[in-house]
Design a protein around this motif. Structure first.
Motif, PDB file in Angstrom:
ATOM      1  N   ALA A   1     -12.225   5.399  10.548  1.00 17.01           N
ATOM      2  CA  ALA A   1     -12.934   4.337   9.823  1.00 17.01           C
ATOM      3  C   ALA A   1     -13.497   4.896   8.532  1.00 17.01           C
ATOM      4  CB  ALA A   1     -14.050   3.746  10.674  1.00 17.01           C
ATOM      5  N   THR A   2     -13.488   4.054   7.511  1.00 16.47           N
ATOM      6  CA  THR A   2     -14.050   4.385   6.202  1.00 16.47           C
ATOM      7  C   THR A   2     -14.978   3.256   5.782  1.00 16.47           C
ATOM      8  OG1 THR A   2     -12.104   5.650   5.509  1.00 16.47           O
ATOM      9  CG2 THR A   2     -13.526   4.811   3.768  1.00 16.47           C
ATOM     10  N   ILE A   3     -16.156   3.619   5.271  1.00 13.50           N
ATOM     11  CA  ILE A   3     -17.117   2.634   4.773  1.00 13.50           C
ATOM     12  C   ILE A   3     -17.371   2.932   3.302  1.00 13.50           C
ATOM     13  CG2 ILE A   3     -19.412   1.627   5.026  1.00 13.50           C
ATOM     14  CD1 ILE A   3     -19.430   2.740   7.909  1.00 13.50           C
ATOM     15  N   GLY A   4     -17.185   1.928   2.448  1.00 14.58           N
ATOM     16  CA  GLY A   4     -17.401   2.116   1.019  1.00 14.58           C
ATOM     17  C   GLY A   4     -18.884   2.200   0.674  1.00 14.58           C
ATOM     18  N   LEU A   5     -19.265   3.305   0.039  1.00 14.83           N
ATOM     19  CA  LEU A   5     -20.637   3.483  -0.447  1.00 14.83           C
ATOM     20  C   LEU A   5     -20.661   3.618  -1.969  1.00 14.83           C
ATOM     21  CD1 LEU A   5     -22.021   5.934   2.283  1.00 14.83           C
ATOM     22  CD2 LEU A   5     -22.284   3.443   2.150  1.00 14.83           C
ATOM     23  N   THR A   6     -19.563   3.228  -2.590  1.00 12.85           N
ATOM     24  CA  THR A   6     -19.447   3.199  -4.041  1.00 12.85           C
ATOM     25  C   THR A   6     -19.830   1.804  -4.527  1.00 12.85           C
ATOM     26  OG1 THR A   6     -17.589   4.746  -3.891  1.00 12.85           O
ATOM     27  CG2 THR A   6     -17.875   3.557  -5.981  1.00 12.85           C
ATOM     28  N   PRO A   7     -20.714   1.692  -5.521  1.00 14.96           N
ATOM     29  CA  PRO A   7     -21.092   0.354  -6.012  1.00 14.96           C
ATOM     30  C   PRO A   7     -19.869  -0.452  -6.419  1.00 14.96           C
ATOM     31  CG  PRO A   7     -22.517   2.045  -6.953  1.00 14.96           C
ATOM     32  CD  PRO A   7     -21.427   2.775  -6.229  1.00 14.96           C
ATOM     33  N   ASP A   8     -19.941  -1.762  -6.201  1.00 16.68           N
ATOM     34  CA  ASP A   8     -18.792  -2.621  -6.521  1.00 16.68           C
ATOM     35  C   ASP A   8     -18.351  -2.484  -7.969  1.00 16.68           C
ATOM     36  OD1 ASP A   8     -17.852  -3.875  -4.232  1.00 16.68           O
ATOM     37  OD2 ASP A   8     -19.410  -5.402  -4.258  1.00 16.68           O
ATOM     38  N   SER A   9     -19.312  -2.243  -8.869  1.00 19.02           N
ATOM     39  CA  SER A   9     -18.957  -2.121 -10.289  1.00 19.02           C
ATOM     40  C   SER A   9     -18.071  -0.916 -10.561  1.00 19.02           C
ATOM     41  CB  SER A   9     -20.229  -2.032 -11.137  1.00 19.02           C
ATOM     42  OG  SER A   9     -21.019  -0.909 -10.742  1.00 19.02           O
ATOM     43  N   ASP A  10     -18.082   0.082  -9.655  1.00 17.77           N
ATOM     44  CA  ASP A  10     -17.288   1.292  -9.833  1.00 17.77           C
ATOM     45  C   ASP A  10     -16.091   1.352  -8.897  1.00 17.77           C
ATOM     46  OD1 ASP A  10     -19.032   2.267 -11.803  1.00 17.77           O
ATOM     47  OD2 ASP A  10     -20.334   3.201 -10.295  1.00 17.77           O
ATOM     48  N   CYS A  11     -15.976   0.385  -7.977  1.00 18.90           N
ATOM     49  CA  CYS A  11     -14.907   0.437  -6.977  1.00 18.90           C
ATOM     50  C   CYS A  11     -13.530   0.195  -7.600  1.00 18.90           C
ATOM     51  CB  CYS A  11     -15.148  -0.610  -5.890  1.00 18.90           C
ATOM     52  SG  CYS A  11     -16.267  -0.069  -4.583  1.00 18.90           S
ATOM     53  N   ALA A  12     -12.583   0.998  -7.178  1.00 16.49           N
ATOM     54  CA  ALA A  12     -11.178   0.804  -7.547  1.00 16.49           C
ATOM     55  C   ALA A  12     -10.339   1.453  -6.462  1.00 16.49           C
ATOM     56  CB  ALA A  12     -10.871   1.429  -8.904  1.00 16.49           C
ATOM     57  N   GLY A  13      -9.157   0.895  -6.231  1.00 18.63           N
ATOM     58  CA  GLY A  13      -8.288   1.473  -5.217  1.00 18.63           C
ATOM     59  C   GLY A  13      -8.784   1.189  -3.815  1.00 18.63           C
ATOM     60  N   GLY A  14      -8.567   2.139  -2.917  1.00 17.74           N
ATOM     61  CA  GLY A  14      -8.974   1.957  -1.528  1.00 17.74           C
ATOM     62  C   GLY A  14      -8.260   2.939  -0.627  1.00 17.74           C
ATOM     63  N   THR A  15      -7.902   2.474   0.556  1.00 21.97           N
ATOM     64  CA  THR A  15      -7.149   3.281   1.512  1.00 21.97           C
ATOM     65  C   THR A  15      -5.715   2.769   1.529  1.00 21.97           C
ATOM     66  OG1 THR A  15      -9.107   3.646   2.886  1.00 21.97           O
ATOM     67  CG2 THR A  15      -6.965   4.034   3.914  1.00 21.97           C
ATOM     68  N   SER A  16      -4.777   3.639   1.227  1.00 24.17           N
ATOM     69  CA  SER A  16      -3.369   3.233   1.145  1.00 24.17           C
ATOM     70  C   SER A  16      -2.623   3.674   2.399  1.00 24.17           C
ATOM     71  CB  SER A  16      -2.706   3.821  -0.104  1.00 24.17           C
ATOM     72  OG  SER A  16      -3.098   5.173  -0.306  1.00 24.17           O
ATOM     73  N   PHE A  17      -1.679   2.829   2.823  1.00 25.92           N
ATOM     74  CA  PHE A  17      -0.882   3.092   4.018  1.00 25.92           C
ATOM     75  C   PHE A  17       0.591   3.191   3.626  1.00 25.92           C
ATOM     76  CE2 PHE A  17      -4.713   0.931   5.469  1.00 25.92           C
ATOM     77  CZ  PHE A  17      -5.145   1.795   6.465  1.00 25.92           C
ATOM     78  N   TYR A  18       1.299   4.092   4.312  1.00 26.78           N
ATOM     79  CA  TYR A  18       2.650   4.456   3.890  1.00 26.78           C
ATOM     80  C   TYR A  18       3.625   4.493   5.062  1.00 26.78           C
ATOM     81  CZ  TYR A  18       0.190   6.131  -0.262  1.00 26.78           C
ATOM     82  OH  TYR A  18      -0.608   6.207  -1.374  1.00 26.78           O
ATOM     83  N   THR A  19       4.912   4.453   4.710  1.00 27.72           N
ATOM     84  CA  THR A  19       6.005   4.774   5.613  1.00 27.72           C
ATOM     85  C   THR A  19       6.677   6.035   5.094  1.00 27.72           C
ATOM     86  OG1 THR A  19       6.388   2.458   6.210  1.00 27.72           O
ATOM     87  CG2 THR A  19       8.194   4.005   6.594  1.00 27.72           C
ATOM     88  N   LEU A  20       6.887   6.983   5.994  1.00 30.28           N
ATOM     89  CA  LEU A  20       7.528   8.244   5.639  1.00 30.28           C
ATOM     90  C   LEU A  20       9.042   8.083   5.655  1.00 30.28           C
ATOM     91  CD1 LEU A  20       7.605  11.370   5.252  1.00 30.28           C
ATOM     92  CD2 LEU A  20       7.428  11.543   7.759  1.00 30.28           C
ATOM     93  N   ASN A  21       9.691   8.564   4.595  1.00 31.27           N
ATOM     94  CA  ASN A  21      11.153   8.619   4.523  1.00 31.27           C
ATOM     95  C   ASN A  21      11.585  10.062   4.793  1.00 31.27           C
ATOM     96  OD1 ASN A  21      11.382   5.865   3.694  1.00 31.27           O
ATOM     97  ND2 ASN A  21      10.782   6.491   1.625  1.00 31.27           N
ATOM     98  N   PRO A  22      11.945  10.385   6.029  1.00 27.80           N
ATOM     99  CA  PRO A  22      12.266  11.780   6.375  1.00 27.80           C
ATOM    100  C   PRO A  22      13.424  12.317   5.549  1.00 27.80           C
ATOM    101  CG  PRO A  22      12.042  10.410   8.351  1.00 27.80           C
ATOM    102  CD  PRO A  22      12.092   9.471   7.176  1.00 27.80           C
TER     103      PRO A  22
END
Length: 218
Positions: free
Chosen positions: A136-157
């Protein structure tokens, strides 16, 4: 020396509601906005604890001049009912309440600060492939500075390793979605998902504009 009242500082906003967000037909994460009742107190505490760049404590997180992690032991036992309810509702038959309680009893106040300028080459990762484990991740960055986030991927072996900090799709990694980071937003997902902090070099560029998050593992 100051004393902390964990029940007050880390009080959960019981009016907040979980939302299931699909990544693809097999994967999803849970988003809870306005998670803490007193998020400014949590952020203030996070910003008073110096971060470490110890390889053991940072455990592979990308680092540069201002990035690091702090780990402080406080009591989070009051998280059990809420987190267990979320896991049982959205990931049924994966963990018992007692197992979740045992994990939370050893949980730390773990905060991560990332400066996204000049990050080393880093690929997405999984926290563990053990079934029934969650991050779990909780954002503690003010909304005015928020960008991006947590990205999810598929691995191509079989594709070559990336020579950069991976955000968007490469030959080896398919970017499936980004869970947007927001102030006081919790994102919970199985620890076996390939993921990363989605940041761009121009977003968090100095000590005054760091990406600050709290993380925990169940």
């Amino acid at each position: 020396m100051n004393l902390i009242d964990e029940q007050y500082i880390f009080k959960i906003n019981l009016d907040s509601s979980p939302v299931k967000v699909e990544i693809d037909q097999d994967r999803y994460y849970i988003q809870i906005d306005n998670f803490y009742a007193h998020p400014h107190l949590v952020a203030e505490l996070a910003n008073t604890i110096p971060v470490s760049q110890s390889p053991r404590l940072c455990n592979g997180m990308p680092k540069n001049k201002f990035s690091g992690r702090s780990t402080t032991h406080y009591e989070f036992d009051h998280f059990t009912d809420v987190i267990a309810s979320v896991i049982h509702s959205y990931y049924p038959r994966t963990r018992s309440t007692q197992s979740i309680r045992d994990s939370i009893s050893t949980m730390c106040f773990m905060c991560q600060a990332i400066c996204s300028k000049d990050l080393p080459a880093t690929e997405p990762h999984i926290d563990t492939d053990q079934p029934g484990r969650f991050a779990a991740t909780i954002g503690l960055t003010p909304d005015s500075d928020c960008a991006g986030g947590t990205s999810f991927y598929t691995l191509n072996p079989g594709a070559p390793n990336s020579q950069e900090y991976v955000t968007d799709s490469t030959d080896k990694w398919q970017l499936d979605t980004v869970a947007p980071m927001a102030w006081n937003r919790l994102i919970l997902y199985p620890s076996a998902y390939w993921h990363s902090a989605y940041v761009k070099p121009e977003w968090y560029t100095n000590q005054d504009t760091l990406r600050i998050t709290q993380q925990f593992f169940i």
